[in-house]
Design a protein around this motif. Structure first.
Motif, PDB file in Angstrom:
ATOM      1  N   ILE A 115      -2.230 -24.262 -17.296  1.00 32.79           N
ATOM      2  CA  ILE A 115      -2.685 -24.625 -18.516  1.00 32.79           C
ATOM      3  C   ILE A 115      -1.748 -25.784 -19.143  1.00 32.79           C
ATOM      4  N   ALA A 116      -0.347 -25.908 -19.024  1.00 34.08           N
ATOM      5  CA  ALA A 116       0.454 -26.644 -19.607  1.00 34.08           C
ATOM      6  C   ALA A 116       0.254 -27.950 -19.281  1.00 34.08           C
ATOM      7  N   GLN A 117       0.339 -28.073 -17.947  1.00 37.42           N
ATOM      8  CA  GLN A 117       0.240 -29.574 -16.842  1.00 37.42           C
ATOM      9  C   GLN A 117      -1.213 -30.063 -17.563  1.00 37.42           C
ATOM     10  N   ARG A 118      -2.185 -29.500 -17.758  1.00 37.24           N
ATOM     11  CA  ARG A 118      -3.302 -30.049 -18.229  1.00 37.24           C
ATOM     12  C   ARG A 118      -3.308 -30.503 -19.768  1.00 37.24           C
ATOM     13  N   TYR A 119      -2.473 -29.688 -20.734  1.00 38.38           N
ATOM     14  CA  TYR A 119      -2.400 -30.083 -22.152  1.00 38.38           C
ATOM     15  C   TYR A 119      -1.263 -31.405 -21.868  1.00 38.38           C
ATOM     16  N   LEU A 120      -0.267 -31.366 -20.965  1.00 39.87           N
ATOM     17  CA  LEU A 120       0.494 -32.339 -21.055  1.00 39.87           C
ATOM     18  C   LEU A 120       0.039 -33.800 -20.712  1.00 39.87           C
ATOM     19  N   ILE A 121      -0.762 -33.766 -19.644  1.00 38.42           N
ATOM     20  CA  ILE A 121      -1.560 -34.996 -19.036  1.00 38.42           C
ATOM     21  C   ILE A 121      -2.664 -35.643 -20.337  1.00 38.42           C
ATOM     22  N   GLN A 122      -3.136 -34.887 -20.697  1.00 40.70           N
ATOM     23  CA  GLN A 122      -3.978 -35.219 -22.186  1.00 40.70           C
ATOM     24  C   GLN A 122      -3.101 -35.741 -23.041  1.00 40.70           C
ATOM     25  N   ALA A 123      -2.189 -35.096 -23.480  1.00 38.30           N
ATOM     26  CA  ALA A 123      -1.115 -35.474 -24.612  1.00 38.30           C
ATOM     27  C   ALA A 123      -0.504 -37.093 -24.146  1.00 38.30           C
ATOM     28  N   LEU A 124      -0.419 -37.071 -22.817  1.00 38.13           N
ATOM     29  CA  LEU A 124       0.200 -38.572 -22.457  1.00 38.13           C
ATOM     30  C   LEU A 124      -0.859 -39.618 -22.727  1.00 38.13           C
ATOM     31  N   ARG A 125      -2.190 -39.158 -22.338  1.00 38.20           N
ATOM     32  CA  ARG A 125      -3.248 -40.062 -22.728  1.00 38.20           C
ATOM     33  C   ARG A 125      -3.368 -40.279 -24.099  1.00 38.20           C
ATOM     34  N   LEU A 126      -3.465 -39.542 -25.071  1.00 42.22           N
ATOM     35  CA  LEU A 126      -3.328 -39.708 -26.445  1.00 42.22           C
ATOM     36  C   LEU A 126      -2.424 -40.567 -27.032  1.00 42.22           C
ATOM     37  N   SER A 127      -1.078 -40.245 -26.455  1.00 42.21           N
ATOM     38  CA  SER A 127      -0.145 -40.907 -26.885  1.00 42.21           C
ATOM     39  C   SER A 127      -0.154 -42.561 -26.442  1.00 42.21           C
ATOM     40  N   GLU A 128      -0.838 -42.546 -25.432  1.00 41.83           N
ATOM     41  CA  GLU A 128      -1.142 -44.304 -25.391  1.00 41.83           C
ATOM     42  C   GLU A 128      -1.752 -44.676 -26.270  1.00 41.83           C
TER      43      GLU A 128
END
Length: 447
Positions: A226-239
């Motif tokens: 779950i953590a990995q999926r949230y972090l990848i989406q957070a990276l996309r949002l940060s862009e």
């Protein structure tokens, strides 16, 4: 076949005819490059009659209905099966797909759906997103957007500090589902609305910060898929926020997770990507964190000389931190955190004197702040240094402090720290202090 009443009910809310539904699905599929998806009104009628459409149609239906009615609908809601957890491992070029993926993830997380809680950690999944973020961050053009109110964003920002404080003092397992529900109800819906350029960066940045925090809380609670999926989406949002420091911060979290999961090579690459994308003097705290996590990865690889160099860089960046000028998300990057992680790096390369020195600095700072989680982990590092120095009594005493503090938080990392101390003490053989700690540890781990 039984008629799909769930799909029927949601489609009715769109007000679309079967022909228009088919047109919307085909249009969305074309935009995604799924040129083979060409339904017609008869196809829609068969779906309503109970026929299960083939992928990617269920996911497309969920996305177009969500966009039309303004709330997130999943394939599960439509009676078309569970959504796939792998969707959240993708760093989507499409902003629309990013919004729907992270909203899907939040819904499934709050509902505690089985497909998500069993989702595995996939180390290779982190490297592609880090590359895409770095390339896009180094060459971004401003994008015109329309409007959301500034007060909406301010409300989200004001909540972040509260949830972050909850994580720091009580552990990731305490407030994550509460934060996920807040994001689903109040934050992710804002991403579908229009806004002015004035609030663009603030809105996406606030969403990225809290999505990262969701990932970090899951990470701290041992839910790594779950953590990995949230972090990848957070990276996309940060862009989308156009804030390189925030993206680098997310990559630091991904690096930490990769190293902890036994993949230090990938952890180092992620930390390096974060440093490369971080603008000069953008956030000394973030730079210190990235060097610290690179040191952890190098230590796990057994590279003593490189670890020592990375520790020196981390301390150099740490000395430049001005807390007043750092963003809210960087507040945890302080002496308790940095010195505690450096203690672990020295522990892993067999340098007990340096490990004990860094651990003592972390323990003192954590005690002053009342941070039980960090205190527990740094006492565990201290215990390890005593084991390496063959001082059983000191190791046992530090281990007891680890046990005591770990019981004040809900964190799988503190439980792992207790387990680590217990395993290290076995090096002393069948001694009463070893047996005493093992018995106490079993009770804590079981609880």
């Amino acid at each position: 076949m039984d008629r799909n009443r769930q799909l029927e009910g949601w489609l009715a809310q769109t007000g679309w005819s079967n022909k228009e539904i088919a047109r919307q699905v085909a249009s969305y599929a074309t935009a995604r490059g799924e040129l083979q998806v060409r339904p017609d009104a008869s196809s829609v009628r068969r779906w309503l009659d109970g026929m299960q459409p083939r992928p990617p149609v269920p996911a497309i239906l969920a996305d177009i209905i969500s966009t039309k009615i303004g709330i997130r609908v999943t394939t599960y809601d439509l009676g078309l099966g569970e959504p796939t957890a792998d969707r959240a491992l993708t760093y989507h070029p499409s902003w629309t797909e990013t919004v729907e993926s992270v909203a899907d993830l939040g819904r499934a997380d709050v509902d505690r759906r089985n497909f998500l809680t069993s989702a595995p950690f996939a180390v290779i999944a982190a490297l592609g997103p880090s590359r895409d973020w770095l390339l896009n961050t180094l060459d971004q053009l401003p994008v015109d957007r329309q409007r959301v109110r500034l007060e909406d964003v301010s409300a989200v920002q004001s909540m972040f500090a509260q949830f972050q404080q909850m994580d720091v003092f009580q552990g990731g397992g305490t407030g994550r589902l509460m934060l996920a529900a807040y994001m689903n109800d109040h934050v992710y819906p804002l991403l579908r609305r229009s806004h002015t350029e004035e609030v663009r960066g603030a809105l996406y940045g606030a969403a990225a910060e809290q999505t990262y925090l969701l990932g970090w809380m899951a990470f701290d609670n041992g839910e790594h898929g779950i953590a990995q999926r949230y972090l990848i989406q957070a990276l996309r949002l940060s862009e989308e926020s156009r804030d390189p420091a925030l993206g680098a911060h997310v990559l630091a979290g991904m690096a930490d997770q990769a190293t902890l999961m036994g993949h230090p090579t990938e952890g180092r690459k992620l930390a390096q990507a974060g440093r490369m994308g971080l603008k000069k003097d953008a956030s000394p705290a973030c730079l210190a964190d990235l060097w610290t996590l690179e040191a952890r990865a190098l230590a796990a690889q057994g590279d003593t000389a490189a670890t020592v160099r990375a520790v020196a860089e981390a301390e150099r960046a740490f000395d430049r931190i001005d807390p007043v000028s750092e963003p809210e998300w960087a507040r945890f990057i302080d002496s308790a955190y940095v010195f505690g992680e450096l203690a672990n790096a020295f522990r892993d390369i067999g340098r007990p004197t340096e490990a004990a020195f860094q651990a003592s600095r972390s323990i003192e700072a954590a005690k002053l702040q009342g941070r039980a989680r960090r205190g527990a982990m740094s006492h565990a590092a201290m215990a390890a240094s005593h084991v390496q120095n063959r001082d059983l009594e000191a190791a046992h005493a530090a281990g007891l402090q680890t046990l005591k503090l770990s019981q004040r938080v809900k964190s799988s990392r503190t439980t792992s720290a207790v387990r680590d101390v217990s395993q290290r003490l076995r090096a002393f053989g069948p001694h009463p202090l070893v047996s005493d700690f093992a018995e106490r540890a079993r009770a804590v781990i079981a609880a």
